[in-house]
Design an enzyme around this catalytic site. Structure first.
Site, PDB file in Angstrom:
ATOM      1  N   ARG A 164     -43.052  17.822 -12.186  1.00 61.91           N
ATOM      2  CA  ARG A 164     -41.775  17.117 -12.269  1.00 61.91           C
ATOM      3  C   ARG A 164     -40.923  17.688 -13.401  1.00 61.91           C
ATOM      4  NH1 ARG A 164     -41.976  14.617 -16.961  1.00 61.91           N
ATOM      5  NH2 ARG A 164     -43.832  13.523 -17.707  1.00 61.91           N
ATOM      6  N   ASP A 189     -39.841  15.796 -19.940  1.00 61.45           N
ATOM      7  CA  ASP A 189     -40.772  16.119 -21.018  1.00 61.45           C
ATOM      8  C   ASP A 189     -41.989  15.193 -20.935  1.00 61.45           C
ATOM      9  OD1 ASP A 189     -39.791  17.798 -23.844  1.00 61.45           O
ATOM     10  OD2 ASP A 189     -41.714  16.717 -23.830  1.00 61.45           O
ATOM     11  N   ILE A 190     -42.627  14.950 -22.080  1.00 65.18           N
ATOM     12  CA  ILE A 190     -43.829  14.124 -22.101  1.00 65.18           C
ATOM     13  C   ILE A 190     -43.447  12.646 -22.051  1.00 65.18           C
ATOM     14  CG2 ILE A 190     -43.921  13.957 -24.635  1.00 65.18           C
ATOM     15  CD1 ILE A 190     -47.017  14.337 -24.335  1.00 65.18           C
ATOM     16  N   THR A 191     -44.245  11.858 -21.374  1.00 63.33           N
ATOM     17  CA  THR A 191     -44.002  10.420 -21.381  1.00 63.33           C
ATOM     18  C   THR A 191     -45.310   9.653 -21.253  1.00 63.33           C
ATOM     19  OG1 THR A 191     -42.498   8.693 -20.569  1.00 63.33           O
ATOM     20  CG2 THR A 191     -43.669   9.995 -18.914  1.00 63.33           C
ATOM     21  N   ALA A 222     -37.312   5.732 -18.315  1.00 61.35           N
ATOM     22  CA  ALA A 222     -37.436   7.190 -18.275  1.00 61.35           C
ATOM     23  C   ALA A 222     -37.390   7.694 -16.847  1.00 61.35           C
ATOM     24  CB  ALA A 222     -38.747   7.621 -18.933  1.00 61.35           C
ATOM     25  N   ILE A 223     -36.955   8.942 -16.718  1.00 60.95           N
ATOM     26  CA  ILE A 223     -36.861   9.562 -15.400  1.00 60.95           C
ATOM     27  C   ILE A 223     -37.496  10.945 -15.435  1.00 60.95           C
ATOM     28  CG2 ILE A 223     -35.223  10.595 -13.760  1.00 60.95           C
ATOM     29  CD1 ILE A 223     -33.324   8.292 -14.388  1.00 60.95           C
ATOM     30  N   GLY A 265     -40.305   9.942 -10.191  1.00 63.66           N
ATOM     31  CA  GLY A 265     -39.158   9.022 -10.147  1.00 63.66           C
ATOM     32  C   GLY A 265     -38.850   8.405 -11.494  1.00 63.66           C
ATOM     33  N   CYS A 325     -40.263  12.061 -24.456  1.00 65.37           N
ATOM     34  CA  CYS A 325     -39.230  12.855 -23.798  1.00 65.37           C
ATOM     35  C   CYS A 325     -38.711  13.976 -24.702  1.00 65.37           C
ATOM     36  CB  CYS A 325     -38.073  11.973 -23.331  1.00 65.37           C
ATOM     37  SG  CYS A 325     -38.649  10.560 -22.377  1.00 65.37           S
TER      38      CYS A 325
END
Lengths: 235, 155
Positions: free
Chosen positions: A79, A82-84, A147-148, A160, A178
Site C-alpha cells: 500500500r 508510511d508506518i502505522t 489514517a489512509i 483503505g 506516518c
C-alpha cells in the site's frame, strides 16, 4: 463521478492482518474479473504495525524483540503511505472497488476517504479536516485521528482507512506515525464531549458515511460468520 | 500552475496542436496511448514510456516511483512498476511488450518530474520492443482525447 451501483458490505469483526491481506488479494482478483461487485470490508485488527511499499523501517522505533513483548505483529505491504498502527477500538474500512467504473482517480478517491472520516467525526461534534499537502489523513488540529493507505491495481482498490475510536494511543509511541515526527495522534474518545455509543454503532455510521459519499444506490450486508464459511469453501 | 500552462503552450506550439485552456490535460500528437493512461513514443523498435498528463493530474503529487530492473521483461497491458501519491500506490502498465533497456534513475531523486513533465523529463522506462504490430492495440492522440473525455464525462 458516475453513479455507483451496489455495495456489498462484509462485517468481519476482529481479523488477523495476514488473513485480511489474503482475503483482499482474492477479492481484488474477483473484482477485476467482475465476479463480484464493489465490496467493503469493515473490521478491526489485533495489535499490528504495518509498513507501506517504501518500507520506511526507520520509523519503527523499537526492535522486533520488543514487539513480541508488547504482543504486536509487524507486516510489510504494497500500500501507499508510511508506518502505522492498527489495534482494538480502531475502525477499519477496506474498500475493494473499481475506480474506473465510477470515474475516480487516486487523488479524488483518497479525498473521499478523508471526507468519510471527517463526516463521521462531525456526528460527534468533532471538527476534523483533511491534511495539508503531503499529509494525507484526517486531523483534529495537530493531532491525527484517521489514517489512509491505499493500493490501486488495474483500477481496483485495496487497503483503505483506519479511524481511531478509542485505541490505546501508547502503541503509537513506538513509531513515528506516518513518518510525521512533530504531530500527535488522537481518538474520537479524546476529542468528543459526547458519550460514545457501542462501537458497533460507530462502525455502521462509518459504513453509511462511506456509502453516501460514494453514491451507492444499494447496500447488501454479509455478517462475518457467513463470510468466513464462504471463504473456507473457496479455499 | 502558471508554469504548467506555459509548458503546455510551448509543447503545443512545437507540435502544432491547439491546447484549450479549459483546465484539462494535454495530449501529445505523435504518441500512442493505453487505456490505463500510459504513453509510448516509438522510434524503430525502441520505445520510451511514461504516464500521461491526465494520469498525473488524477494521481496527485508523486512521491515515489518503483522502477523495474534493467533487463526485465515487460508485457503489453501488464504492470511493470508503480507510483505512490497521496498515500496511494498505483500500478503502471506497459503499453508494449519487450525488454527494459533503461530506467529513469532521476525519478529516484525527483519523483515530482512525473507531474511537472510527464511527457519529457518524467519518462519512466525505455524498452526494446518485441513486436511493433502490438502498437495497433493502442490509441492515437485523438482517440485518447475522446477516451479521457468519456472517462471524465460525468464529473
Amino acid at each position: 463521478m458516475r453513479v455507483a451501483q451496489c455495495l456489498e458490505v462484509w462485517k468481519m469483526g476482529t481479523i488477523n492482518y495476514l488473513e485480511s491481506l489474503k482475503l483482499q488479494e482474492k477479492l481484488v482478483s474477483d473484482r477485476k474479473t467482475n465476479k463480484i461487485s464493489d465490496t467493503l470490508l469493515s473490521l478491526q485488527h489485533p495489535h499490528t504495525y504495518t509498513l507501506g511499499k517504501r518500507r520506511t523501517d526507520h520509523n519503527m522505533l523499537i526492535p522486533m524483540s520488543q514487539l513480541k513483548k508488547i504482543g504486536a505483529e509487524l507486516h510489510y505491504t504494497q500500500r501507499g503511505g508510511d508506518i502505522t498502527f492498527h489495534g482494538p477500538h480502531q475502525a477499519i474500512l477496506y474498500p475493494i472497488i473499481s475506480l474506473r467504473e465510477i470515474g475516480l482517480g487516486a487523488r479524488n478517491y483518497v479525498e473521499k476517504l478523508e471526507l468519510t472520516m471527517i463526516e463521521l467525526a462531525s456526528l460527534y461534534g468533532v471538527k476534523a479536516c483533511a491534511g495539508q499537502k503531503g499529509e494525507t489523513g484526517v486531523w483534529v488540529g495537530e493531532r491525527k485521528i484517521g489514517a489512509i493507505g491505499v493500493q490501486i491495481s488495474n483500477g481496483i482498490t485495496s487497503h483503505g482507512l483506519a479511524f481511531n475510536i478509542d485505541p490505546d494511543l501508547n502503541y503509537f509511541k513506538h513509531i513515528v506515525p506516518c513518518g510525521i515526527a512533530d504531530k500527535g495522534v488522537t481518538s474520537l474518545r479524546k476529542e468528543t464531549g459526547t458519550m460514545l455509543p457501542a462501537e458497533e454503532v460507530i462502525h455502521e455510521q462509518l459504513i453509511s458515511c462511506f456509502a453516501r459519499l460514494f453514491g451507492y444506490r444499494s447496500i447488501t450486508l454479509k455478517e462475518s460468520s457467513s463470510v468466513l464459511s464462504q471463504n473456507e469453501k473457496i479455499e | 500552475m502558471a508554469s504548467r500552462a506555459l509548458w503546455a503552450s510551448r509543447a503545443a506550439s512545437y507540435l502544432r496542436i491547439s491546447v484549450f485552456h479549459r483546465g484539462f490535460s494535454t495530449v501529445l500528437k505523435d504518441l500512442k496511448y493505453s487505456d490505463s493512461h500510459e504513453w509510448v513514443k516509438v522510434d524503430g523498435n525502441s520505445a520510451t514510456i511514461g504516464i500521461t498528463d491526465h494520469a498525473q493530474d488524477h494521481l496527485g503529487d508523486v512521491v515515489y516511483v518503483e522502477l523495474p530492473e534493467v533487463g526485465a521483461s515487460v508485457t503489453q497491458g501488464d504492470g511493470f512498476g508503480a507510483v505512490e501519491s497521496v498515500k496511494a500506490t498505483s500500478d503502471v502498465n506497459s503499453p508494449v511488450s519487450g525488454k527494459v533497456v533503461e530506467v529513469n534513475e532521476e525519478l529516484n531523486n525527483s519523483p515530482i518530474l512525473v507531474n511537472s513533465s510527464p511527457y519529457e523529463k518524467g519518462w519512466i522506462i525505455k524498452v526494446e520492443v518485441k513486436d511493433t504490430k502490438e502498437l495497433k492495440n493502442l490509441m492515437d492522440s485523438e482517440e485518447y482525447t475522446k477516451f479521457c473525455d468519456k472517462e471524465d464525462g460525468n464529473h
